[in-house]
Design an enzyme around this catalytic site. Structure first.
Site, mmCIF file in Angstrom:
data_model
loop_
_atom_site.group_PDB
_atom_site.id
_atom_site.type_symbol
_atom_site.label_atom_id
_atom_site.label_comp_id
_atom_site.label_asym_id
_atom_site.label_seq_id
_atom_site.Cartn_x
_atom_site.Cartn_y
_atom_site.Cartn_z
ATOM 1 N N ASP A 300 2.547 0.510 0.116
ATOM 2 C CA ASP A 300 2.971 -0.885 0.237
ATOM 3 C C ASP A 300 1.889 -1.730 0.916
ATOM 4 O O ASP A 300 1.286 -1.317 1.907
ATOM 5 C CB ASP A 300 4.262 -0.937 1.070
ATOM 6 C CG ASP A 300 4.774 -2.340 1.263
ATOM 7 O OD1 ASP A 300 5.064 -3.005 0.257
ATOM 8 O OD2 ASP A 300 4.873 -2.786 2.427
ATOM 9 N N GLU A 342 0.289 -0.916 -4.539
ATOM 10 C CA GLU A 342 0.988 -2.194 -4.642
ATOM 11 C C GLU A 342 0.061 -3.248 -4.053
ATOM 12 O O GLU A 342 0.010 -3.460 -2.841
ATOM 13 C CB GLU A 342 2.323 -2.161 -3.897
ATOM 14 C CG GLU A 342 3.187 -3.389 -4.145
ATOM 15 C CD GLU A 342 3.191 -4.402 -2.989
ATOM 16 O OE1 GLU A 342 3.811 -5.469 -3.137
ATOM 17 O OE2 GLU A 342 2.575 -4.121 -1.944
#
Length: 660
Positions: A300, A342
């Site tokens: 993330d 991401e």
């Protein structure tokens, strides 16, 4: 033997790497004696260590070699990796062996993904385990569970403000429930994907609590400043990620009388990776998560993990070095584990995270944005321009192609790509925002704004796929023609993501055409975040409706969407040409029609996609020369097309053409 550099001088880093490992081997042998691991597994680890240690040491030395405690931390890193391998279950080690011998496993046409929030889909992990047959019936072989670890009370950014990486949110279950689910998924041929939220922790994580209690050691886990001098210097070049939530990137903490670096929300404290203790601590958390049975970790917010004054503190070289170090350690201790990047940043930066040595797979935000752009403009010029030089990836890597996710839509195309076809990027983004919020005349979309910044004009879009594609408007107006057009748009978009090259990923709910959920506005914990509008709760009564309609031969809109998706996924899995990443564009000489060829080991499939509600025609000879054949059958409809005639595509039609 140590290596030599180009000048023939002793390569100091190689020498230090070799010497350090020699000195650490007795500690490693001592560790093995305390475990019950057999000789073969120890040799397996040692072989991988010998392969990856030189580059791992080089990365960590470049990051932390000038630290007084460098050699302490590198010893702990090595023993942490050994401990992770020792803790790995027999089943996971067997999977590791298969994947080391078949590193292309994730490039197969058989890999099809789905993403869910556990609570919204099935309430908890125990009930989710009962839904594995549902995933199989849809055709999924990859399941991404949105963050499910313990979070702070109240607003937790949809699960991305983690309080404890080793404890599941008690509302969802326990770590043992997670392990049982992983076992069930693997027994049914489904890989498990979880998030690794490693840029920040929640403000109530143990490390943050210790920092607040005055622990100097843990205060150095974060970025703390006694006054605004340094924050103001940084702010000159930082962007605001959530400008409607708060301004700036720092939050004042009364208890500590310090400013804390908080890129996203004031309760998400950025970790200080210039401190090797942070890297080592997060490595321990990563291995713990991996050993619950995870196949892929979604990294993330990768762009934000290293800070440098005078820059926007995104995509710094050290960020790549950190991910490469995590990757090397995974290759040593959990070799079947993959990383998914991401990075919702400029397309030039997205691809820099994609490599067998960094993140093997990556979200494809540019394709997602440009599919919606093409739907709004009815033209594929910008999509084609971008695909012409941005789709190709390094060997043994893959895109993850999606239409919607838990997050917003940002218009992340390259301004230069837009300029190359005569489009003003700033004006075009404003048009797209107007179109997808339904403000543009004739728009079919029902999206809502996310993080609108009146000062800069920046805005992103929230909304479910079906609502953005026109189904919500069509149902509200009870217009059968608009319903049909909306269904065709949805089939078109799915047809592209399932065939263009990479791993297709459904945000579950799409298979039913679920609409925007406006009830989120009544929940104080969610009301300030419009992304909850596209996170609806699963309606399990749809399955009863599906069974009833199949038995009766009838079909509602939802049934049609589900059965069509199910069938297209099956067709993908039966098409060897859709394996891998390679894709070649076809010049269709029609701005409304995207064309490309997929090839793999002698198999060939041509895809033509009409992004207009008007019939479009292309020269059949283009198909003949691109795909080498005179007659083609559409895998979706079964219709046969001779290349001696012009090819006619109906409104929003997509063809998967195979030579016959």
């Amino acid at each position: 033997m140590t290596g030599l550099n180009n000048n023939g001088a002793l390569d100091e880093i190689s020498f230090k790497a070799d010497l350090t490992l020699q000195r650490l081997r007795p500690r490693l042998e001592e560790h093995w004696r305390r475990t019950s691991m057999d000789e073969a597994d120890r040799r397996s680890f040692d072989n991988r260590l010998a392969e990856h240690w030189p580059l791992l040491f080089k990365l960590l030395y470049r990051l932390y070699g000038d630290r007084y405690d460098f050699f302490y931390h590198i010893e702990r890193v090595l023993l942490t990796a050994a401990g992770a391998w020792a803790d790995r279950s027999d089943r996971l080690r067997e999977t590791d062996l298969h994947r080391v011998n078949d590193p292309s496993w994730f490039l197969s046409e058989g890999v099809v993904g789905g993403a869910i929030y556990v609570d919204l889909f099935s309430e908890n992990l125990g009930r989710l385990r009962e839904q594995v047959p549902y995933f199989k019936s849809l055709g999924l072989t990859y399941l991404h569970l949105m963050p499910l670890f313990a979070v702070r009370p109240g607003d937790n950014d949809g699960g991305y403000a983690i309080s404890n990486y080793r404890s599941v949110d008690p509302r969802l279950g326990t770590i043992d429930d997670l392990r049982l689910l992983a076992e069930e998924l693997h027994a049914n041929g489904i890989s498990l994907v979880l998030d690794f939220v490693f840029n920040h922790t929640a403000d109530d994580h143990e490390w943050a609590q210790l920092a607040q209690a005055g622990s100097r050691e843990h205060q150095e886990f974060y970025y703390l400043f006694p006054d605004r001098t340094e924050p103001d210097r940084y702010e000159q070049s930082l962007r605001e990620v959530f400008p409607t939530v708060r301004r700036g990137n720092f939050t004042w903490h009364d208890g500590m009388q310090q400013w804390v670096w908080t890129t996203f929300n004031n309760f998400q404290w950025d970790l200080n990776y210039s401190n090797p203790a942070v890297f080592r601590a997060m490595l321990e958390e990563m291995f713990f998560i991996a050993n619950t049975g995870v196949d892929i970790l979604r990294l993330d917010a990768v762009a934000f993990i290293w800070k440098r004054l005078g820059t926007n503190c995104e995509n710094q070289p050290e960020a790549h070095m950190l991910i490469q170090a995590f990757n090397r350690l995974a290759r040593i201790a959990t070799p079947g584990l993959l990383f998914k990047s991401e990075a919702i940043v400029h397309p030039d930066e997205v691809v820099r995270y994609i490599s067998p040595k960094e993140c093997q797979i990556s979200y494809n935000p540019t394709l997602m944005a440009l599919l919606w752009e093409s739907l709004a403009t009815r033209r594929v010029r910008l999509l084609r321009q971008t695909l012409s030089h941005r789709h190709k990836l390094p060997e043994q890597t893959s895109w993850v192609n999606y239409l919607r996710c838990h997050d917003d839509i940002g218009w992340t195309f390259d301004d230069a790509d837009a300029a190359a076809i005569g489009v003003n990027a700033y004006d075009h983004r404003r048009f797209l925002n107007d179109f997808y919020t339904g403000q543009f005349p004739g728009s079919f979309a029902r999206g809502v704004p996310f993080q609108e910044n009146p000062q800069t004009g920046d805005m992103r879009i929230s909304g479910t796929m079906a609502s953005l594609a026109g189904l919500e408007q069509a149902i509200d107006e009870d217009d059968e023609e608009k319903k049909e057009l909306a269904l065709k748009r949805m089939l078109l978009l799915h047809g592209v993501t399932l065939s263009i090259g990479g791993i297709p990923l459904l945000y579950l709910g799409e298979e039913w055409g679920m609409l925007n959920d406006y009830e989120f506005a009544n929940d104080p914990a969610k009301a300030g975040d419009t992304r909850w509008i596209h996170r609806p709760k699963m309606q399990w009564e749809f399955l009863d409706e599906l069974d009833d309609h199949i038995a009766s031969g009838n079909g509602s809109i939802r049934t049609r969407i589900f059965t069509t998706m199910q069938r297209m996924i099956k067709l993908r899995k039966e098409s060897p040409a859709l394996s891998g990443q390679a894709m070649d564009l076809i010049g269709t000489s029609n701005d409304h029609v995207l064309g490309y060829v997929r090839r793999f080991e002698g198999h060939r499939l041509v895809v033509l996609a009409n992004f207009s509600e008007e019939e479009q025609v292309i020269d059949g000879n283009k198909l003949r020369t691109a795909a080498i054949g005179r007659f083609f059958q559409d895998e979706i409809s079964g219709a046969t097309y001779p290349t001696s005639d012009p090819m006619r595509l109906g409104a929003y039609q997509i063809l998967w053409l195979k030579s016959v």
